[in-house]
Enzyme design. Sequence first.
Site, PDB file in Angstrom:
ATOM      1  CG  ASP A 165     -37.541 -47.297  41.246  1.00  0.00           C
ATOM      2  OD1 ASP A 165     -36.329 -47.341  40.972  1.00  0.00           O
ATOM      3  OD2 ASP A 165     -38.018 -47.739  42.320  1.00  0.00           O
ATOM      4  CG  HIS A 166     -36.324 -51.072  39.584  1.00  0.00           C
ATOM      5  ND1 HIS A 166     -35.105 -51.697  39.513  1.00  0.00           N
ATOM      6  CD2 HIS A 166     -36.406 -50.562  40.830  1.00  0.00           C
ATOM      7  CE1 HIS A 166     -34.484 -51.565  40.671  1.00  0.00           C
ATOM      8  NE2 HIS A 166     -35.241 -50.871  41.487  1.00  0.00           N
ATOM      9  CB  ILE A 221     -35.506 -43.997  50.769  1.00  0.00           C
ATOM     10  CG1 ILE A 221     -34.002 -43.870  51.046  1.00  0.00           C
ATOM     11  CG2 ILE A 221     -36.272 -44.326  52.066  1.00  0.00           C
ATOM     12  CD1 ILE A 221     -33.591 -42.593  51.720  1.00  0.00           C
ATOM     13  CG  ASP A 222     -40.799 -47.981  48.064  1.00  0.00           C
ATOM     14  OD1 ASP A 222     -41.647 -47.495  48.832  1.00  0.00           O
ATOM     15  OD2 ASP A 222     -41.128 -48.678  47.083  1.00  0.00           O
ATOM     16  CB  SER A 223     -38.490 -50.619  52.553  1.00  0.00           C
ATOM     17  OG  SER A 223     -38.502 -51.449  51.425  1.00  0.00           O
ATOM     18  CG  HIS A 255     -31.750 -49.104  42.919  1.00  0.00           C
ATOM     19  ND1 HIS A 255     -33.025 -49.105  42.441  1.00  0.00           N
ATOM     20  CD2 HIS A 255     -31.017 -48.367  42.044  1.00  0.00           C
ATOM     21  CE1 HIS A 255     -33.069 -48.402  41.329  1.00  0.00           C
ATOM     22  NE2 HIS A 255     -31.867 -47.944  41.060  1.00  0.00           N
ATOM     23  N   GLY A 256     -32.149 -49.919  47.055  1.00  0.00           N
ATOM     24  CA  GLY A 256     -32.267 -50.750  48.251  1.00  0.00           C
ATOM     25  C   GLY A 256     -31.643 -50.134  49.484  1.00  0.00           C
ATOM     26  CD  GLU A 313     -29.636 -52.370  39.051  1.00  0.00           C
ATOM     27  OE1 GLU A 313     -30.635 -51.649  39.121  1.00  0.00           O
ATOM     28  OE2 GLU A 313     -29.488 -53.386  39.737  1.00  0.00           O
TER      29      GLU A 313
END
Length: 337
Positions: A95-96, A278-280, A234-235, A147
């Site tokens: 990721d990133h 999905i992380d948060s 993302h996010g 991206e």
Amino acid sequence: MTTVSYKDLGLVNTRAMFKHANENGYAVPAYNFNNMEQLQAIVMGCAESDSPFILQVSSGARKYANQTLLRYMAQGAAEMIREKNPHLRFALHLDHGDTLDLCKSCIDTGFSSVMIDGSHHSFEKNIELTKQVVEYAHAHDVTVEGELGVLAGIEDDVVAAKSVYTQPEDVEKFVQSTGVDSLAISIGTSHGAYKFKPEQCKLNAQGVLEPPPLRFDILEEIERRIPGFPIVLHGSSSVLPAYVDLINKNGGKLTAAVGIPAEQLRRAAKSAVCKINIDSDGRLAMTAIIRKVFAENPGEFDPRKYLGPARDELKKMIVEKNKTVLGSAGQGKGIFA
Ligand code: G3H
Ligand code: 13P
Ligand code: ZN
């Protein structure tokens, strides 16, 4: 460190799953993990819901877990999946990623997919960097996410103060010149638990803060220009109010945390968006339960007694999201069986 191919670990790249997701109107979940309990929850939740999935690792997570251990964790997860849902396969994704060297190192240590996030560079530099990653990755049959556009919030070490939406007129040239396999775009999502300022939101009849809608017009224009091309969001945590409330009730302090409403994500998942990050939400689910356990039993000091329930809650959340948000539940057999 000895090099290893993801194929020897029993993993797959994202190509077949994205094609299937696009053709069947759902998105593959990409869940971030850093530790064993998160990994268990993702593997068990996706095996139970027969959902294709992506195990997502940031460079920070890779350092946290240790890159050697991570390789064996992924291999262990692949073997665990075979016991629980024999046909299911998953991708291990960086990721990133921010440099060619990091992407190469991940490819050489068992990743089946990498993101090169050149979104903060100039358009030309982004193309050049992404192309270099694609050349190395494709030589190893690893898929690459690029991206265009910058999300508000924190993109690992890259801090973007405000969102810069993806310019649809850039996408054809970017995709053609780089050879990427999927494209992350910026249409109003952002990382973390504070996606919007309260003044950007409206208070609805239930007293819940409603954020501004995603820019579906931009998404549609991108789809028109690159039909069928896999798009990534993302996010995309919803910052579920039940978890925020439970955290705050048990000594936490998360004020004005707002995420992306589930209906908007479901709408995106039905379009060319075929990967949703999905992380948060996972972090919030675990924190909510850990706080609750400690509030109810301040004497507890066995990690299994607070990490175990936190893991079980995360698994429950994943099963629910796969079913009602991503639409990925039950799709595994269509790809891998
Ligand atoms: O997009 C970023 C992910 O949520 C990973 O975050 O760098 O704190 O592991 P992290
Ligand atoms: P959230 O912070 O919304 O979970 O986004 C995670 C993400 O985009 C990881 O790349
Ligand atoms: Zn991200």
